[in-house]
Scaffold this active site. Structure first.
Site, PDB file in Angstrom:
ATOM      1  N   ARG A 141       6.126  28.820 -45.780  1.00 26.62           N
ATOM      2  CA  ARG A 141       6.750  28.560 -44.490  1.00 26.62           C
ATOM      3  C   ARG A 141       6.617  29.805 -43.616  1.00 26.62           C
ATOM      4  NH1 ARG A 141       6.245  24.219 -45.955  1.00 26.62           N
ATOM      5  NH2 ARG A 141       7.747  22.497 -46.160  1.00 26.62           N
ATOM      6  N   GLU A 190       4.767  25.914 -35.042  1.00 29.25           N
ATOM      7  CA  GLU A 190       3.502  25.202 -35.232  1.00 29.25           C
ATOM      8  C   GLU A 190       3.446  23.970 -34.339  1.00 29.25           C
ATOM      9  OE1 GLU A 190       3.019  26.577 -39.919  1.00 29.25           O
ATOM     10  OE2 GLU A 190       3.430  24.477 -39.435  1.00 29.25           O
ATOM     11  N   HIS A 248      -2.356  25.438 -41.255  1.00 33.18           N
ATOM     12  CA  HIS A 248      -1.475  24.688 -42.148  1.00 33.18           C
ATOM     13  C   HIS A 248      -2.237  23.574 -42.881  1.00 33.18           C
ATOM     14  CE1 HIS A 248       3.044  23.695 -42.782  1.00 33.18           C
ATOM     15  NE2 HIS A 248       2.331  23.340 -43.854  1.00 33.18           N
TER      16      HIS A 248
END
Length: 318
Positions: free
Chosen positions: A237, A266, A285
């Site tokens: 994270r 994000e 990601h």
């Protein structure tokens, strides 16, 4: 029964099949849903699946038919759990679908930091090797990992997977976890307190969940306790790192390199400090995203709904 998928594109951009859900009801799949439109798109549906589109208390309140919220991920903080519970709505997630994929990607990021494979390939294609007076060259320091120490913060399934690969490469592993399991220790893998891990590790990998006690766990104070020229990898994270502090450490050389698959906001914003840091790799990601793990995620999400319809409890988080 009406089923709505609010943001299906990331999970299934077209290479998977929704047939498992289609077999269970009248299915509507939206590629993307703005948060402001979630309630309207759910409407009178009984079932909703979401990846990152929030399901808020207001959405729960205005969608009275809703009985089941399936989160197409492991983390479920995008759902107002208290509101769902008060309304008698089951909320499920999909744990452990991407363990191998994320561990593999962690090592890929680390190897790229050590060898700069992409940059050297680009250099060759641009003609640098062709014009080189020597038979080989390297544009960045190359690092051998055997004999070095990897510190893993968070030693759950993914951390253990990364640790096994690190040991196979000849690395020593130090693990920090809130719930240590002595059965996982080997000659090359031991638990340690955080300060010991920070002081002794050549590579520090983040695999812990985001809790209040782990938010910002990598900051100027913890970085000061690390070895000079440490490497840092994060595909857990983004909020685990104080990004401004990591940028300063990268630019000063205290941290020799960092690779992150996650950032604090994000998609990444143009003002993210790491975009202006030296020796950093940033990927969008994608550690979780091989087709195999996405297929596993979808199959398990369908299985969660089937279990719910059969009156069984499976991966219910509330």
């Amino acid at each position: 029964m009406k089923i709505v998928v609010l943001d299906g594109y990331t999970l299934n951009p077209g290479d998977l099949s929704w047939s498992g859900l289609e077999a269970l009801g009248e299915l509507t799949v939206y590629d993307r849903t703005p948060a402001s439109e979630a309630a309207d798109r759910i409407g009178d549906a009984d079932i909703v699946f979401t990846n990152k589109c929030p399901v808020t208390a207001r959405t729960v309140a205005v969608c009275p038919n809703l009985k089941f919220i399936g989160v197409l991920a492991t983390g479920y903080n995008i759902v107002d759990i208290d509101a769902a519970s008060r309304a008698g709505i089951a909320v499920t997630n999909v744990p452990a679908y991407g363990t191998d994929a994320v561990s593999q990607f962690t090592i890929a990021l680390l190897l790229e930091l050590c060898h700069h494979v992409g940059a050297h390939s680009d250099s060759v294609k641009s003609g640098d090797w062709e014009s080189c007076p020597d038979w080989c060259y390297w544009n960045s320091p190359l690092i051998e990992l055997a004999g070095k120490t990897m510190g893993i913060i968070g030693f759950g399934r993914i951390g253990q997977g990364t640790g096994r690969i690190a040991q196979a490469m000849g690395m020593r592993v130090l693990a920090f976890d809130a719930h240590p399991n002595p059965d996982l220790e080997t000659d090359a893998c031991h638990y340690a307190d955080l300060d010991t891990l920070l002081a002794q590790s050549d590579v520090i990998v983040l695999h812990c969940p985001l809790f209040p006690e782990t938010e910002g766990i990598i900051n100027r104070n913890t970085i000061a306790k690390m070895k000079d020229s440490v490497l840092i990898v994060n595909d857990s994270r983004g909020q685990l790192i104080v990004e401004e502090d990591l940028r300063a450490a990268l630019n000063s050389g205290k941290v020799a390199g960092a690779a992150v698959d996650v950032v604090s906001t994000e998609p990444i914003r143009a003002d993210n400090p790491l975009l202006h840091a030296r020796n950093v790799i940033i990927t969008p990601h994608i550690a979780w995203a091989p087709r195999e793990s996405r297929q596993r995620l979808l199959e398990n999400a369908v299985g969660n709904l089937r279990a719910f319809l059969a009156g069984e409890v499976r991966n219910v988080v509330n």
